[in-house]
Design an enzyme around this catalytic site. Structure first.
Site, PDB file in Angstrom:
ATOM      1  N   ASP A 468       0.862  -1.177   0.000  1.00  0.00           N
ATOM      2  CA  ASP A 468       0.000   0.000   0.000  1.00  0.00           C
ATOM      3  C   ASP A 468       0.904   1.235   0.000  1.00  0.00           C
ATOM      4  OD1 ASP A 468      -2.358   1.615   0.436  1.00  0.00           O
ATOM      5  OD2 ASP A 468      -1.687   1.801   2.511  1.00  0.00           O
ATOM      6  N   THR A 470      -0.056   4.876   1.066  1.00  0.00           N
ATOM      7  CA  THR A 470      -0.217   5.812   2.182  1.00  0.00           C
ATOM      8  C   THR A 470      -0.022   5.106   3.521  1.00  0.00           C
ATOM      9  OG1 THR A 470      -1.788   7.068   0.858  1.00  0.00           O
ATOM     10  CG2 THR A 470      -1.754   7.488   3.230  1.00  0.00           C
ATOM     11  N   ASP A 667      -1.468  -0.793   6.176  1.00  0.00           N
ATOM     12  CA  ASP A 667      -1.682  -0.294   7.530  1.00  0.00           C
ATOM     13  C   ASP A 667      -3.115   0.111   7.824  1.00  0.00           C
ATOM     14  OD1 ASP A 667      -1.779   1.998   5.924  1.00  0.00           O
ATOM     15  OD2 ASP A 667      -1.063   3.270   7.560  1.00  0.00           O
TER      16      ASP A 667
END
Length: 778
Positions: A468, A470, A667
Site C-alpha cells: 500500500d 499511504t 496499515d
C-alpha cells in the site's frame, strides 16, 4: 415479506446496545460501524468476533475470515492462551491447566506465557538437583571402571550396586516414568529408548551380582564374578540429565526477549489527581483516563496519549529503531518506553492485558509455541524412528548373542544398549522448535512480531511484495514539501497568510499548511470573515487583505488568473504533489506543493527487498499520476492505482493464481482483507488495529526497513533448522551402525554405552548451540 439480513450485517434485536468487538469503549444505541476500525458493532452479550483469523493458502483446508466487516465471523473456540495454561515445547497442540508432562514426547510442559510463573523453571531446578546427586555418585563408579587396580575384591560389585541404584532409580526416575507412559500411550519417544537401555544394563548387572552362578563359566572370571555395567547405567543417566539441564537452560534463554519486554514496565507512576496534586502510585493501580507526569529519563507507565508537554521518546526496545521519536500533544506513546529531553503529561489508554507490551508478549509467546510446516516432516519421521531403533537393537542383540565372540551375552547386551542410547531422537525433536523459539525472540528484539512459525517459514519464499502507498511507503499525513512565490511576494509572509486562513479548517491539506508555518516559526496573524467553499478552498480577511487558498480549478472559477503558474502546477503534479494556490486580493501570490512524503528509509528498504529477489507492486487507491511519480522515485516494478478498498484482496488473489507467493504490506482498515488473504500479511505497527490483527507479521516501527530484517530472519531460521536436521540425521546414520558393532569385525571397535550416552547428549547440545547462534545474527 421481509428480505433476509445481509450476510455482512449483524443480527440485532430491539433495545440492544451495541459495542465494537475491537474497541469496547465504542458503544451505541443503534447498529452501525465502529468509527475507529470500521467493524460492525455487535449487540452486548453476543460473543465478540475472534481477533485472530484463519488463512487459506494453497494446500491448506483452513477456512479464511476477513476483517473490516467483509464477512460475519463464525463462532470459534477460544484458542488464545489463558493464565495458568501449560504446553509442550515440541508439541504446542498439547495444552492443559497446570504443569505436567507431554503425552507424546514425555517432555515436561512449560507455561504458555512467560509471566505465568515468577520463580525459576521448576523442572530445571529439579533436574539440576538430580544431576548433582547423580554426578557425585557416578564419579567413584567411573574411577572403579577406569582403574582396574582398585576394582579388586568381592566387595566391589556390591559397592557399585549401592552407588548406582539411587542414580538409576531416583535421579533417573523421571525418564523411566516417561518411558512407561510412552508405551502405555503408544507414543514411543527418546525416554522409551533411555529407560529400555538403562534398565537392561542395570537389571543384567543386578542378576550378575546376586546370582552369578546362573551364567555359564565362560562369562565368569577366575573369582567366579560376572562383568557388570552399573557404571554404564549410572553414567548414562547422568549424561541424559546433563543434556536435559542444558536443554532447559537453553529454552529459558529463548524467552529472554519476552522477559526484557516484561522488565520494561515501570513499577510506579506519577499520577496527577483531579486537584492537580501529584502522587506516586503503583503502575498497576492506574485506571484508563488517569493523567500521569513522565519526567526526563523515566519510563512511560502505560500506553497513552500526550496531553501536555514535549519530549523525545526512546522506543527502540519496541520498534527496534534507535532514533528517539519526537512526541507532542495528541501523539500516542507506548508504556515502557523512555523519555528524554523533556517531560510529558499523558492520559492512560492501555493498561494490563490491553497494553502494547502485553500484546507483544502474548504474540511472541504464541509464535514461539507454534509449529512450522517443516516440523510435520520431522514428526512423521519421529513416529516411526523409535520403533525402528528398537527393532535394530533387538536384531543387534540377536546377532551378537548368536554368532558374536564369547562371552556372547555381555557383548549382545552392550551392543543393544548402545544402539538404544545413541539413537535417542532428542536432537531430531529439538531441531525445529529450538530454531523457531530463538528466531521469534530475535524478531521481537528487532521490532518484528511474527505471529506463527508458519509465517516465519513462508516469508523466505516470497517472490512478490504488494505494498500500500499511504502510511506504508509514505508517512501517512500530508506535508508542505515545496513553495514557489510570484515576484513581489515574500514566501514566509504568504505562508503566514495562508496558515491564518487555514487555521479554521480541519482538512488534511489545511493542517499541512498550518504545521509548516509552525515548524518554520512563522508568526501567524488572525483571520476574520472566514468562508469555506466545500471541495474548492477557503478564504478570509487577513491584515486587511482578502486571502484565498484553494485548488487551481477552484481559483479559476473565482476569476483568478492562474495561467502563468501552469508549468509549476504541472511540475508539482508530476512529482506526486498536490498544488495549492494562494491569492492575495485576487492575484496569485504563491503555489504550495503538498504531498505525503516518503518515510526516510523507504527507498533503501525497497532496494534491499528487490535485491533479495522480490518483485515490488504498489497497490493504492490514489490517482495514477501521484502513484507513478512515487513509483518512479522508488523504482517500483508495477503500479496498480485507483483501486477501491474491496478490490485489493482480488489483486492479491490474482497474483497467487499466477503462481506467485505473495506478501501484502499495509496499515489501514481497507488493507485488512488483502492482508488476511496474502501468503504473508505484513502490517505496519503504526496502522489500525484491524490491519494488525489481520496480518501474520507486524513491523512495530511502521517501517519497511524492518521487513528486510524479517526476510533475513526467515532465511536465517530456515537455514538453521536445516542445519540442525542434517546434523541429527547424519549423527544417527553414522552412530547407530557403529553402536551396533559393524566396525568390530574389521577393527575390534565396540562402542561403550557410556560413550553412546555422551555422544547422544553431545548431539542435543550441538543442536541447541547451533540454534542459539541465531540470536547473534543482525
Amino acid at each position: 415479506m421481509t428480505s433476509p439480513t445481509p450476510p455482512d450485517e449483524p443480527i440485532t434485536a430491539e433495545g440492544d446496545s451495541f459495542t465494537c468487538p475491537m474497541h469496547p469503549e465504542v458503544t451505541s444505541d443503534h447498529p452501525g460501524r465502529c468509527p475507529k476500525c470500521g467493524m460492525f458493532l455487535q449487540p452486548d452479550g453476543q460473543p465478540p468476533a475472534p481477533a485472530a483469523h484463519q488463512h487459506t493458502h494453497p494446500g491448506q483446508p483452513a477456512a479464511h475470515q476477513e476483517h473490516g466487516g467483509q464477512s460475519a465471523p463464525p463462532p470459534q473456540a477460544d484458542t488464545g492462551p489463558r493464565d495458568g495454561e501449560w504446553t509442550c515445547p515440541m508439541h504446542p497442540e498439547i495444552r492443559q491447566d497446570g504443569p505436567g508432562e507431554c503425552p507424546i514426547c514425555g517432555m515436561a510442559l512449560e507455561p504458555v506465557s512467560v509471566g505465568v510463573h515468577d520463580g525459576p523453571n521448576p523442572e530445571l531446578a529439579d533436574m539440576r538437583r538430580r544431576l548433582r546427586v547423580a554426578a557425585v555418585l557416578s564419579l567413584p563408579l567411573v574411577v572403579l571402571a577406569m582403574v582396574p587396580a582398585l576394582a579388586v575384591g568381592a566387595w566391589v560389585p556390591w559397592v557399585e550396586l549401592a552407588l548406582s541404584t539411587p542414580v538409576v532409580w531416583w535421579a533417573g526416575w523421571p525418564f523411566f516414568a516417561r518411558g512407561a507412559r510412552s508405551v502405555a500411550s503408544r507414543h514411543l519417544n527418546m525416554f522409551t529408548l533411555v529407560s529400555l537401555g538403562v534398565g537392561a544394563a542395570w537389571f543384567y548387572s543386578v542378576v550378575a551380582v546376586l546370582a552369578p552362578g546362573i551364567f555359564p563359566a565362560i562369562m565368569r572370571d577366575d573369582g567366579g564374578r560376572v562383568g557388570v555395567y552399573f557404571e554404564a547405567a549410572a553414567v548414562i543417566i547422568t549424561l541424559v540429565l546433563l543434556g536435559q539441564v542444558l536443554e532447559l537452560r537453553a529454552r529459558d534463554q529463548t524467552s529472554g526477549a519476552i522477559r526484557a519486554l516484561l522488565d520494561l514496565s515501570p513499577a510506579t507512576a506519577h499520577r496527577i489527581n483531579p486537584d492537580g496534586e501529584e502522587e506516586e502510585v503503583p503502575s498497576a493501580d492506574l485506571q484508563v483516563g488517569d493523567h500521569c507526569r513522565v519526567r526526563p529519563g523515566e519510563k512511560i507507565p502505560a500506553d497513552g496519549i500526550v496531553v501536555d508537554g514535549h519530549a523525545y521518546v526512546d522506543e527502540s526496545m519496541i520498534t527496534g529503531e534507535p532514533v528517539p521519536v519526537d512526541k507532542n500533544p495528541g501523539d500516542r506513546v507506548i508504556g515502557g518506553t523512555i523519555t528524554s529531553g523533556g517531560s510529558l503529561v499523558i492520559e492512560a489508554t492501555g493498561l494490563g492485558a490491553d497494553s502494547t507490551l502485553a500484546r507483544i508478549v502474548d504474540l511472541v509467546s504464541q509464535a514461539q509455541r507454534s509449529q512450522a510446516p517443516i516440523q510435520g516432516l520431522v514428526d512423521k519421521i519421529s513416529a516411526v524412528f523409535v520403533p525402528v531403533v528398537i527393532g535394530i537393537a533387538l536384531i543387534t542383540f540377536a546377532v551378537w548373542a548368536t554368532v558374536g565372540p564369547q562371552p556372547r551375552l555381555p557383548f549382545a547386551i552392550v551392543a543393544a544398549v548402545s544402539v538404544l542410547i545413541i539413537a535417542c531422537p532428542c536432537a531430531l525433536g529439538l531441531a525445529t522448535p529450538m530454531s523457531i523459539m530463538v528466531g521469534v525472540g530475535r524478531g521481537a528484539r528487532d521490532g518484528v512480531l511474527v505471529k506463527n512459525a508458519e509465517a516465519l517459514e513462508r516469508l523466505q519464499k516470497i517472490d512478490t511484495l504488494v505494498v500500500d502507498k499511504t502510511g506504508t511507503l509514505t508517512q501517512g499525513h500530508p506535508s508542505l514539501v515545496d513553495q514557489k512565490v510570484v515576484a513581489g511576494h515574500h514566501a514566509e509572509i504568504v505562508l503566514a497568510m495562508a496558515a491564518a486562513v487555514e487555521s479554521g479548517s480541519e482538512h488534511p491539506l489545511a493542517r499541512a499548511i498550518v504545521d509548516a508555518a509552525r515548524e518554520r516559526d512563522v508568526t501567524v496573524p488572525t483571520a476574520t470573515a472566514f468562508t469555506a467553499h466545500p471541495g474548492g478552498g477557503v478564504e478570509a480577511l487577513v491584515d486587511g487583505h482578502q486571502v484565498m487558498v484553494g485548488s487551481p480549478a477552484f481559483l479559476t472559477t473565482q476569476h483568478a488568473d492562474t495561467t502563468p503558474l501552469t508549468d509549476d502546477i504541472d511540475a508539482f503534479r508530476r512529482q506526486g504533489a498536490t498544488a495549492v494556490i494562494v491569492t492575495v486580493d485576487g492575484q496569485p501570490a504563491s503555489i504550495l506543493a503538498i504531498a505525503d512524503p516518503l518515510k526516510p528509509t523507504t527507498a533503501q528498504a525497497i532496494d534491499d527487498l528487490r535485491h533479495r529477489g522480490m518483485r515490488i507492486v504498489m497497490l493504492t487507491g490514489d490517482n495514477a499520476t501521484t502513484a507513478h511519480a512515487i513509483a518512479d522515485e522508488l523504482h517500483i516494478d508495477e503500479v496498480i492505482a485507483d483501486v477501491l478498498p474491496d478490490q485489493k484482496h482480488g489483486h492479491v488473489q490474482r497474483f497467487q493464481e499466477q503462481g506467485h507467493t505473495v506478501a501484502m504490506a499495509g496499515d489501514g482498515v481497507n488493507d485488512a482483507p488483502a492482508l488476511a488473504g496474502a501468503d504473508v500479511g505484513v502490517a505496519m505497527g503504526t496502522g489500525t488495529d484491524v490491519a494488525i490483527e489481520s496480518a501474520d507479521v507486524t513491523l512495530l516501527g511502521g517501517d519497511l526497513a524492518a521487513l528486510v530484517k524479517a526476510r533475513d530472519l526467515s532465511v536465517d531460521t530456515m537455514r538453521n533448522i536445516k542445519q540442525n536436521l542434517l546434523f541429527a540425521f547424519i549423527y544417527n546414520v553414522i552412530g547407530i551402525p557403529i553402536a551396533a558393532g559393524v566396525l568390530y569385525p574389521a577393527f575390534g571397535w565396540l562402542l561403550s554405552p557410556m560413550i553412546a550416552a555422551a555422544a547422544m547428549a553431545l548431539s542435543s547440545v550441538s543442536v541447541i548451540t547451533n540454534s542459539l547462534r541465531l540470536r547473534r545474527h543482525h
